[in-house]
Scaffold this active site. Structure first.
Site, PDB file in Angstrom:
ATOM      1  N   LYS A 125       0.794  -1.200  -0.040  1.00 58.27           N
ATOM      2  CA  LYS A 125      -0.064   0.172   0.019  1.00 58.27           C
ATOM      3  C   LYS A 125       0.918   1.451  -0.106  1.00 58.27           C
ATOM      4  CE  LYS A 125      -2.091  -1.206   3.760  1.00 58.27           C
ATOM      5  NZ  LYS A 125      -1.564  -2.590   3.984  1.00 58.27           N
ATOM      6  N   GLY A 206      -3.184 -13.651  15.020  1.00 59.21           N
ATOM      7  CA  GLY A 206      -2.022 -13.319  14.127  1.00 59.21           C
ATOM      8  C   GLY A 206      -2.804 -12.240  13.335  1.00 59.21           C
ATOM      9  N   GLU A 209      -1.186  -6.807  14.951  1.00 61.75           N
ATOM     10  CA  GLU A 209       0.142  -6.996  15.274  1.00 61.75           C
ATOM     11  C   GLU A 209       0.524  -6.719  16.674  1.00 61.75           C
ATOM     12  OE1 GLU A 209       2.591  -7.393  12.907  1.00 61.75           O
ATOM     13  OE2 GLU A 209       1.194  -7.545  11.425  1.00 61.75           O
ATOM     14  N   LYS A 224      -6.473   2.848   2.268  1.00 59.89           N
ATOM     15  CA  LYS A 224      -7.353   2.169   1.325  1.00 59.89           C
ATOM     16  C   LYS A 224      -8.544   2.977   1.150  1.00 59.89           C
ATOM     17  CE  LYS A 224      -6.326  -2.325   3.187  1.00 59.89           C
ATOM     18  NZ  LYS A 224      -6.736  -3.659   3.994  1.00 59.89           N
ATOM     19  N   GLY A 321      -4.482 -13.494   4.201  1.00 63.30           N
ATOM     20  CA  GLY A 321      -4.195 -14.625   3.945  1.00 63.30           C
ATOM     21  C   GLY A 321      -3.303 -15.073   2.958  1.00 63.30           C
TER      22      GLY A 321
END
EC number: 1.1.1.3
Length: 349
Positions: A125, A206, A209, A224, A321
Site C-alpha cells: 500500500k 495473528g 500486530e 485504503k 491470507g
C-alpha cells in the site's frame, strides 16, 4: 509463453503466490498459454536466489530457514539491479512491507523495475499511497504495467471489479469494511467480549500486530480509502485528507446499544462525490441490519459500490491470507499477460 518472474520479498504473501504457481502450473499453461517461471527471490534478511533457468519453488519453500545453502542456484547476479539488467525477468512482484510515510522499500524497487522495462505487480500500500501518479506516469512512459489489486482488499477483487468488470459505470459512493482485524474485534465484542480481550484474541490469532495502532486507529483503512478515491473515483488525494477515527473508544456497551436500535457498528471506509469534490473518511458507523455490509462478520472484508448503471454492487471476501492475497498477485499477472497480447516484456527506448 514463458513469463520470467522476480519475487522481491518472500514473506507470507509471496510464499502464497509461490504455492499457487506450483499447484496450478499445468492449468496456467493449458488455459492461458503462460509458463510462469520464478527466476529470482530477493529477500531483505536471507539474501537473494537467482537462477535464469528457473528456481525450484518447492525446494525454496522447504529451505526458508537456510536459503543461502540451497543447492543448484547461481550466486550471481546477487542484487536486484543486476537481475533487472537482462531480459530474463519480465515481471517484478513486490511484496515488501508497507511504510505509509516513505513508501519504502517498495517505492524504490518499483521505480527501478519500471525504469528497467519490467512490469510490476505489488501488494504494498505504501507506494500507492505516497506516489501513485508518479508511478503510473513512469509506467506509461516506459510502456509497462503497474498493478496493485492486493493493496486494497488483499485477495478480494475490488479494484479489478470497479475498473474492469464495471467499466462504463460512474461510481458515486463507496463504503467498505476494508480492515479484517477491526471487523473481527467488533464481531467478538458483539459475542460477549470486551474490547481489550477481543484485541488480545485478534493478536493471538495473528490478525493484529503487537502494535495494533495501524488497525484499531484506522490508519490501514484510511490508506485504503485514499486508494479508492485516487484509483476508483479518479481524484488523487493525500492520506491526511482522509478524516480518520478508529475503534479504540468503542465499548461492548456501545455495540450492544446499537443492536438494540436495530443497527450494527462497523468500521467503515467511505468515499463519495459531493459536487466537484471527493470526500474520504474512516469511522465507526451504525449500519441498519439490512445494510449489505452489516452482516459481514469476523476477519472478512467487503465493499459496496454505488453506481449509476448498476445501483449498488457489493462484494464480500477474504481480507488477508497467504494464498488469498497471492491470488490477487496472480490475477494481476494474468491481466498483464492478457492486456499485452502475450507480449510480456516491453523495452523502453
Amino acid at each position: 509463453m514463458e513469463l520470467g518472474i522476480a519475487l522481491v520479498g518472500f514473506g507470507n504473501v509471496a510464499q502464497g503466490l509461490a504455492r499457487i504457481l506450483i499447484r496450478k502450473r499445468d492449468l496456467l499453461t493449458t488455459r492461458y498459454g503462460i509458463i510462469p517461471v520464478v527466476k529470482a527471490v530477493v529477500t531483505g534478511s536471507k539474501g537473494t536466489l537467482w537462477d535464469p533457468s528457473g528456481l525450484d519453488l518447492e525446494a525454496v519453500l522447504d529451505s526458508m530457514a537456510d536459503l543461502e545453502n540451497l543447492s543448484g542456484v547461481s550466486a550471481l547476479p546477487a542484487t536486484i539491479d543486476e537481475i533487472l539488467k537482462g531480459d530474463e525477468i519480465s515481471v517484478v512482484v513486490d511484496t515488501t512491507p508497507t511504510d505509509l510515510v516513505t513508501g519504502e522499500p517498495g517505492l524504490s524497487i518499483i521505480k527501478r523495475a519500471i525504469e528497467s522495462g519490467k512490469h510490476v505487480v505489488s501488494s504494498s500500500k505504501g507506494p500507492v499511497s505516497v506516489a501513485l501518479p508518479e508511478l503510473t506516469d513512469l509506467a506509461t512512459r516506459h510502456g509497462v504495467a503497474y498493478r496493485f489489486e492486493g493493496a486494497l482488499l488483499s485477495g478480494t477483487p475490488s479494484i479489478n471489479l470497479a475498473m474492469e468488470a464495471m467499466a462504463g459505470c460512474d461510481v458515486v459512493k463507496v463504503q467498505g469494511i476494508v480492515n479484517g482485524t477491526t471487523n473481527y474485534i467488533l464481531t467478538r465484542m458483539e459475542e460477549g467480549m470486551g474490547y481489550e480481550d477481543a484485541l488480545a484474541e485478534a493478536q493471538d490469532r495473528g490478525y493484529a500486530e503487537t502494535d495494533p495502532s495501524g488497525d484499531v486507529d484506522g490508519w490501514d483503512a484510511a490508506v485504503k480509502a485514499q486508494i479508492i478515491a485516487s484509483v476508483i473515483m479518479g481524484e488523487p488525494i493525500s492520506l491526511d485528507q482522509v478524516e480518520r477515527r478508529g475503534i479504540s473508544e468503542i465499548s461492548r456497551s456501545d455495540v450492544l446499544a446499537a443492536l438494540d436500535r436495530g443497527n450494527r457498528i462497523k468500521l467503515i471506509a467511505q468515499v463519495e462525490r459531493r459536487g466537484r469534490d471527493v470526500v474520504a473518511s474512516v469511522s465507526p458507523m451504525e449500519l441498519p441490519l439490512d445494510h449489505p455490509l452489516a452482516g459481514v462478520m469476523g476477519a472478512t472484508n467487503a465493499i459496496t459500490y454505488e453506481t449509476d448503471n448498476l445501483k449498488d454492487v457489493t462484494i464480500v471476501g477474504p481480507g488477508a491470507g497467504r494464498e488469498e492475497t497471492g491470488q490477487a498477485l496472480l490475477a494481476d499477472l494474468l491481466a498483464i499477460f492478457r492486456e499485452r497480447g502475450g507480449l510480456v516484456v516491453r523495452r523502453s527506448a
